[in-house]
Design an enzyme around this catalytic site. Sequence first.
Site, PDB file in Angstrom:
ATOM      1  N   LYS A  43       0.815  -1.223   0.000  1.00 34.86           N
ATOM      2  CA  LYS A  43       0.000   0.000   0.000  1.00 34.86           C
ATOM      3  C   LYS A  43       0.846   1.269   0.000  1.00 34.86           C
ATOM      4  O   LYS A  43       0.452   2.293  -0.562  1.00 34.86           O
ATOM      5  CB  LYS A  43      -0.965  -0.013   1.191  1.00 34.86           C
ATOM      6  CG  LYS A  43      -2.087  -1.022   1.009  1.00 34.86           C
ATOM      7  CD  LYS A  43      -3.100  -0.993   2.133  1.00 34.86           C
ATOM      8  CE  LYS A  43      -4.132  -2.082   1.904  1.00 34.86           C
ATOM      9  NZ  LYS A  43      -5.149  -2.171   2.933  1.00 34.86           N
TER      10      LYS A  43
ATOM     11  N   ASP B 156     -10.274   2.083   1.952  1.00 33.18           N
ATOM     12  CA  ASP B 156     -10.349   1.393   3.253  1.00 33.18           C
ATOM     13  C   ASP B 156     -10.996   2.309   4.287  1.00 33.18           C
ATOM     14  O   ASP B 156     -11.809   1.890   5.100  1.00 33.18           O
ATOM     15  CB  ASP B 156      -8.945   1.037   3.755  1.00 33.18           C
ATOM     16  CG  ASP B 156      -8.386  -0.199   3.074  1.00 33.18           C
ATOM     17  OD1 ASP B 156      -9.178  -1.013   2.576  1.00 33.18           O
ATOM     18  OD2 ASP B 156      -7.145  -0.338   3.053  1.00 33.18           O
TER      19      ASP B 156
HETATM   20  P1  NAP Z   1       0.007  -3.548   9.117  1.00 34.66           P
HETATM   21  O1  NAP Z   1       0.215  -2.262   8.405  1.00 34.66           O
HETATM   22  O2  NAP Z   1       1.057  -4.595   9.045  1.00 34.66           O
HETATM   23  O3  NAP Z   1      -0.232  -3.194  10.673  1.00 34.66           O
HETATM   24  C1  NAP Z   1      -0.374  -4.198  11.639  1.00 34.66           C
HETATM   25  C2  NAP Z   1      -0.640  -3.558  13.023  1.00 34.66           C
HETATM   26  O4  NAP Z   1      -0.911  -4.638  13.907  1.00 34.66           O
HETATM   27  C3  NAP Z   1       0.534  -2.794  13.586  1.00 34.66           C
HETATM   28  O5  NAP Z   1       0.036  -1.730  14.353  1.00 34.66           O
HETATM   29  C4  NAP Z   1       1.207  -3.849  14.483  1.00 34.66           C
HETATM   30  O6  NAP Z   1       1.889  -3.284  15.598  1.00 34.66           O
HETATM   31  C5  NAP Z   1       0.007  -4.588  15.005  1.00 34.66           C
HETATM   32  N1  NAP Z   1       0.322  -5.956  15.381  1.00 34.66           N
HETATM   33  C6  NAP Z   1       0.611  -6.981  14.530  1.00 34.66           C
HETATM   34  N2  NAP Z   1       0.840  -8.102  15.235  1.00 34.66           N
HETATM   35  C7  NAP Z   1       0.690  -7.782  16.544  1.00 34.66           C
HETATM   36  C8  NAP Z   1       0.797  -8.502  17.759  1.00 34.66           C
HETATM   37  N3  NAP Z   1       1.101  -9.802  17.760  1.00 34.66           N
HETATM   38  N4  NAP Z   1       0.577  -7.860  18.915  1.00 34.66           N
HETATM   39  C9  NAP Z   1       0.251  -6.539  18.913  1.00 34.66           C
HETATM   40  N5  NAP Z   1       0.140  -5.794  17.807  1.00 34.66           N
HETATM   41  C10 NAP Z   1       0.363  -6.408  16.637  1.00 34.66           C
HETATM   42  O7  NAP Z   1      -1.341  -4.249   8.649  1.00 34.66           O
HETATM   43  P2  NAP Z   1      -2.681  -3.562   8.059  1.00 34.66           P
HETATM   44  O8  NAP Z   1      -2.606  -3.448   6.576  1.00 34.66           O
HETATM   45  O9  NAP Z   1      -2.962  -2.345   8.833  1.00 34.66           O
HETATM   46  O10 NAP Z   1      -3.753  -4.718   8.356  1.00 34.66           O
HETATM   47  C11 NAP Z   1      -4.122  -4.999   9.675  1.00 34.66           C
HETATM   48  C12 NAP Z   1      -5.377  -5.874   9.717  1.00 34.66           C
HETATM   49  O11 NAP Z   1      -6.457  -5.212   9.078  1.00 34.66           O
HETATM   50  C13 NAP Z   1      -5.194  -7.194   8.976  1.00 34.66           C
HETATM   51  O12 NAP Z   1      -5.825  -8.199   9.713  1.00 34.66           O
HETATM   52  C14 NAP Z   1      -5.937  -6.969   7.667  1.00 34.66           C
HETATM   53  O13 NAP Z   1      -6.457  -8.165   7.120  1.00 34.66           O
HETATM   54  C15 NAP Z   1      -7.054  -6.079   8.119  1.00 34.66           C
HETATM   55  N6  NAP Z   1      -7.607  -5.269   7.000  1.00 34.66           N
HETATM   56  C16 NAP Z   1      -8.900  -5.479   6.695  1.00 34.66           C
HETATM   57  C17 NAP Z   1      -9.469  -4.779   5.649  1.00 34.66           C
HETATM   58  C18 NAP Z   1     -10.913  -5.006   5.333  1.00 34.66           C
HETATM   59  O14 NAP Z   1     -11.364  -4.622   4.254  1.00 34.66           O
HETATM   60  N7  NAP Z   1     -11.672  -5.575   6.250  1.00 34.66           N
HETATM   61  C19 NAP Z   1      -8.735  -3.843   4.929  1.00 34.66           C
HETATM   62  C20 NAP Z   1      -7.404  -3.628   5.306  1.00 34.66           C
HETATM   63  C21 NAP Z   1      -6.851  -4.366   6.346  1.00 34.66           C
HETATM   64  P3  NAP Z   1       3.422  -2.781  15.498  1.00 34.66           P
HETATM   65  O15 NAP Z   1       3.354  -1.371  14.996  1.00 34.66           O
HETATM   66  O16 NAP Z   1       3.909  -2.888  16.881  1.00 34.66           O
HETATM   67  O17 NAP Z   1       4.117  -3.715  14.535  1.00 34.66           O
HETATM   68  C1  DHK Z   2      -7.521  -6.172   1.093  1.00 34.59           C
HETATM   69  C2  DHK Z   2      -7.325  -4.862   1.423  1.00 34.59           C
HETATM   70  O1  DHK Z   2      -6.518  -4.528   2.382  1.00 34.59           O
HETATM   71  C3  DHK Z   2      -8.069  -3.824   0.668  1.00 34.59           C
HETATM   72  O2  DHK Z   2      -7.604  -2.563   0.947  1.00 34.59           O
HETATM   73  C4  DHK Z   2      -8.044  -4.152  -0.800  1.00 34.59           C
HETATM   74  C5  DHK Z   2      -8.176  -6.502  -0.114  1.00 34.59           C
HETATM   75  C6  DHK Z   2      -8.661  -5.510  -1.046  1.00 34.59           C
HETATM   76  C7  DHK Z   2      -8.408  -7.943  -0.404  1.00 34.59           C
HETATM   77  O3  DHK Z   2      -8.046  -8.784   0.424  1.00 34.59           O
HETATM   78  O4  DHK Z   2      -8.960  -8.243  -1.464  1.00 34.59           O
HETATM   79  O5  DHK Z   2      -8.774  -3.207  -1.519  1.00 34.59           O
END
Ligand code: NAP
Ligand code: DHK
Length: 515
Positions: A299, A337
């Site tokens: 991203k 997002d």
């Molecule tokens: P990211 O940039 O890698 O950030 C991960 C965050 O989680 C960081 O703040 C990290 O803390 C923390 N973390 C990871 N493992 C941890 C642990 N064991 N204990 C405590 N903190 C921990 O990831 P992201 O892109 O933000 O994604 C995060 C989540 O959101 C994922 O599960 C992803 O699937 C979900 N997501 C969902 C959607 C949706 O459409 N529903 C969209 C985007 C993301 P540190 O700073 O200390 O490393």
């Molecule tokens: C996951 C994300 O983090 C979104 O921001 C993308 C995606 C789509 C996925 O798992 O398809 O838009």
Amino acid sequence: MAGVSLVCVPLVAKSVEQMLSEMATAKVRGADVVEIRLDHLASFEPRRDLDLLLRNRPLPALVTYRPKWEGGEYEGDDGRRFEALFLAMEFGADYVDIELKVAQEFLDYLSGKRQDRTKLIVSSHNYQSTPSTEDLSSLVARIQAVGADIVKIATTAVDIVDVARMFEVMVHCQEQQVPMIGLVMGERGLISRILCPKFGGYLTFATLSVGKESAPGQPTLSDLLDIYNIKQIRADTKVYGIVGKPVGHSKGPILHGAAFRSVGYDAVYLPLLVDDFASFLHTYSSPDFAGFSVTMPHKEAALACSDEVDPIAKYIGAVNTLIKRPSDGKLIGYNTDYTGAISAIETTLQGSSGKVSAGSPLADKVFVVLGAGGAGKALAYGAKEKGARVVIANRTYERAKELANLVGGQPISLADLENFHPEEGMILANTTSIGMHPNIHDTPLSKQALKSYALVFDAIYNPVVTRLLREAEELGVTIVTGMEMFIRQAMGQFELFTGLPAPEKLMRDTLLSMQ
Ligand code: NAP
Ligand code: DHK
């Protein structure tokens, strides 16, 4: 030729009976051709088995007897193979495959007995890499020179950009009216198998089910027909996809594929396993590669690669949607997002209060963001923009401080968050991956601490109801799932991709049918 690639199911069963039953299934499920892999049969009696298999074939059949030295199962001498392939021709096989390394010997063996009704596929397999365009072209020339009716080259993708060289050669063959099967094996080569009709490939392979692949990276027949809609792919079909690493878990291809189809938008949406984002964009720079969803870990690279960035995505520091502007090919970056998550929370709050307020229901609320990564930034920015008082808690406290400074919020340690209860009506948004599959028994905050909140949101969508959400629900706290965020961010992307309103009901039904 472009737009009419055949879909061939390889049969790797051990018995003739099983192969016959799989042939029937392949026909019912919409395959065009079956490949009889003689080298997989446990005991093979050429005359009896070929007669049975070919006389009873419900679909055109390609007969292959692949030796070990070319990635198959056959270990004997070539004489027996040649004999069996010749018999297959005599029994009316529609295609026979012979490896380039022995093609001349095979033709010498056939001498004048080559059957016109059987097309000869001369194949070359490289299980290590994909050669340069020049080397691929000279391989095509060698295969043609030996007398092939159809050229087949299968290589291996070390990087998704390798596939572009195969596409280039396929397009050239198509211009020269040379029928060619060009496939790039492995997960990084998947797009070669799906975009085959776009680039004029003669045929692509698809398995009846996972585990029945005859080569690495083959999709299933149902994915190829139902998710990627391969029969509708033409030379000018637009290509979209989810770029990530890993990417196989994404529900995007099913969701966007169904949405495109429902509005008659001529496009395909692919999983794109990408190692180097900039080199991927540089390689697939043609206007037909029209837009991308972007997920971890690209991203920030997507932001850096954008020619223009939506101000909000720039502020958040992450782009999850890239569009190639048709007028000048410039890449425009967005972040859906944040709108996806915030609108999901707002809608739920409005629904649960029963009040329709003029402003955002987030205004003046304490909004705790757990995590400071990409999703954390998006949520923190979105909440702040709606007038909430933002609090950031993160494992790495420094990052919580940085994000709090950026959005004008308050940082807090994870330990302090356990007893944080300045007032009623607070909102908690988990944006860490704690609790995500396979670690579904983990949770980022104790059940006890959840009592302080009026609403708990979790960005994780696999599982849909995480332990955090389940415990919040048990306490009577309103919950919002990551699936709701996912669908809304995807709807935003659909509108950016197509310029059309997103088919919300269809998208929701599609996701529900997957759960
Ligand atoms: P990211 O940039 O890698 O950030 C991960 C965050 O989680 C960081 O703040 C990290 O803390 C923390 N973390 C990871 N493992 C941890 C642990 N064991 N204990 C405590 N903190 C921990 O990831 P992201 O892109 O933000 O994604 C995060 C989540 O959101 C994922 O599960 C992803 O699937 C979900 N997501 C969902 C959607 C949706 O459409 N529903 C969209 C985007 C993301 P540190 O700073 O200390 O490393
Ligand atoms: C996951 C994300 O983090 C979104 O921001 C993308 C995606 C789509 C996925 O798992 O398809 O838009």
